[in-house]
Design a protein around this motif. Structure first.
Motif, short mmCIF file in Angstrom:
data_model
loop_
_atom_site.label_atom_id
_atom_site.label_comp_id
_atom_site.label_asym_id
_atom_site.label_seq_id
_atom_site.Cartn_x
_atom_site.Cartn_y
_atom_site.Cartn_z
N HIS A 181 -6.32 5.52 -3.86
CA HIS A 181 -5.92 5.49 -2.46
C HIS A 181 -5.94 6.90 -1.86
O HIS A 181 -6.00 7.90 -2.58
CB HIS A 181 -4.52 4.88 -2.31
N LYS B 197 0.83 -1.20 0.00
CA LYS B 197 0.00 0.00 0.00
C LYS B 197 0.87 1.26 0.00
O LYS B 197 2.01 1.24 0.48
CB LYS B 197 -0.92 0.00 1.21
N SER C 198 -1.46 5.44 3.00
CA SER C 198 -2.57 4.59 3.42
C SER C 198 -2.49 4.30 4.91
O SER C 198 -1.40 4.25 5.51
CB SER C 198 -2.55 3.26 2.65
#
Length: 366
Positions: free
Chosen positions: A331, A57, A61
């Motif tokens: 994201h 990620k 995040s």
């Protein structure tokens, strides 16, 4: 005179550049731009989606994870501050516990201490917290058999007042909830508290257990029973609004900070949230997603980005590009940049020339 004015005007426009609201694609991800900016560029397609989906990620995040559902105990475990009755049968003639003509001893209404123990005559301190009823009785039985071989033990439990969880915020009726069922889950608690507040558009769950904090969108818990975790006394639950967002820039219909309205937002969803593209300016082949990964996520193979600063290119003029955009996740703190069309710049230039031509014609008539 007319043509002199036009020529001078074109030269001035060419040297100064035309006014634009966003960058052209090559200015951001062209070869020269890549060298200067030290970025990695990826085309989003059916072939690349499978590998990108397994990448670590981004650094922006949330690192907050979620706990497993857990398995309920077959019996309710004994907890600190429960109250316990213990009855011991003793048939020996010279008993340590009973007197002549007596074969039972009752030790009633003993409170389990904060450390999870009770004190019993001739046995001492016995830890029973965390054990189901049958296991606690067996433990007390074994302790008494060490001093009274013929002893038989009966144990009864009355639930105390400390088996509670706390609904902190984001529900209709916040406050403590008594947990007297080993199958009591997170959704049970939210229901008992009157449900989530209608003032929270995209509710996120936060569960605090001891020194650990767990996070999950409420939408995903409702959609997957495996996320409906079993609660334990002392747990704290809060429902909060989703603080994630992405940026919209360039030739989009709306340049703004756009909050997440659902648990997951795809690149195609993002196009809708920003109101689509500006018809006269946008380049539908040049939708850029700018994302920054942690340096630890950088990989030399396809298991991660080759550069922490990564740009993903989406082409909305092909079927593969459209389908891939629907599966490409946005994201937190991504930047969605809609690049300008070079055709739009040429159109603007021609329009300015027409205006100047008209002005030159008027000047010649004068």
């Amino acid at each position: 005179m007319r043509f002199v004015i036009i020529a001078i005007s074109v030269l001035v426009l060419a040297s100064c550049g035309l006014p634009r609201g966003g960058a052209i694609q090559n200015e951001v991800i062209g070869k020269e731009a890549q060298k200067k900016s030290d970025i990695a560029v990826y085309r989003v397609s059916r072939e690349t989606l499978s590998s990108i989906s397994h990448w670590p990620k981004p650094s922006t995040s949330s690192s907050c994870s979620w706990l497993k559902r857990g398995t309920p105990a077959a019996e309710k475990p004994i907890r600190p501050f429960d109250r316990v009755d213990v009855v011991v049968w003793d048939s020996e003639e010279n008993s340590l516990l009973t007197s002549a003509g007596q074969n039972t001893v009752r030790m009633q209404d003993m409170q389990v201490s904060a450390a999870g123990t009770i004190f019993l005559p001739f046995v001492g301190t016995v830890h029973i917290a965390g054990l189901p009823h049958s296991a606690a009785r067996s433990r007390v039985q074994r302790k008494y058999e060490e001093v009274i071989p013929s002893a038989q033990v009966q144990l009864n439990v009355k639930q105390g007042t400390r088996g509670t969880i706390s609904m902190i915020s984001g529900v209709t009726r916040p406050g403590p909830i008594v947990v007297d069922d080993p199958n009591f889950t997170l959704l049970n608690a939210i229901s008992a508290a009157g449900g989530p507040s209608a003032q929270i558009p995209n509710p996120q769950l936060k569960l605090i257990r001891g020194s650990n904090t767990y996070c999950r969108p409420l939408e995903s818990v409702l959609g997957n029973p495996q996320y409906d975790a079993l609660l334990l006394p002392g747990d704290k639950v809060a429902i909060e609004n989703d603080d994630r967002y992405f940026r919209s820039l360039g030739a989009a219909s709306r340049e703004a900070i756009v909050p997440f309205e659902t648990a997951e937002v795809s690149a195609l969803d993002a196009m809708s949230l920003i109101g689509g593209l500006t018809d006269t300016r946008a380049n539908p082949k040049g939708i850029l997603i700018l994302r920054e990964y942690s340096p630890k996520a950088v990989r030399a193979d396809s298991s991660g980005p080759s550069n922490a600063r990564s740009v993903f290119v989406i082409d909305l003029t092909t079927a593969d590009g459209l389908f891939s955009a629907g599966k490409f996740p946005i994201h937190h703190q991504d930047t969605v940049l809609v690049t300008e069309s070079s055709v739009a710049s040429a159109t603007l230039l021609l329009g300015l020339i027409r205006q100047l031509t008209g002005a030159a014609f008027d000047a010649s008539r004068l």
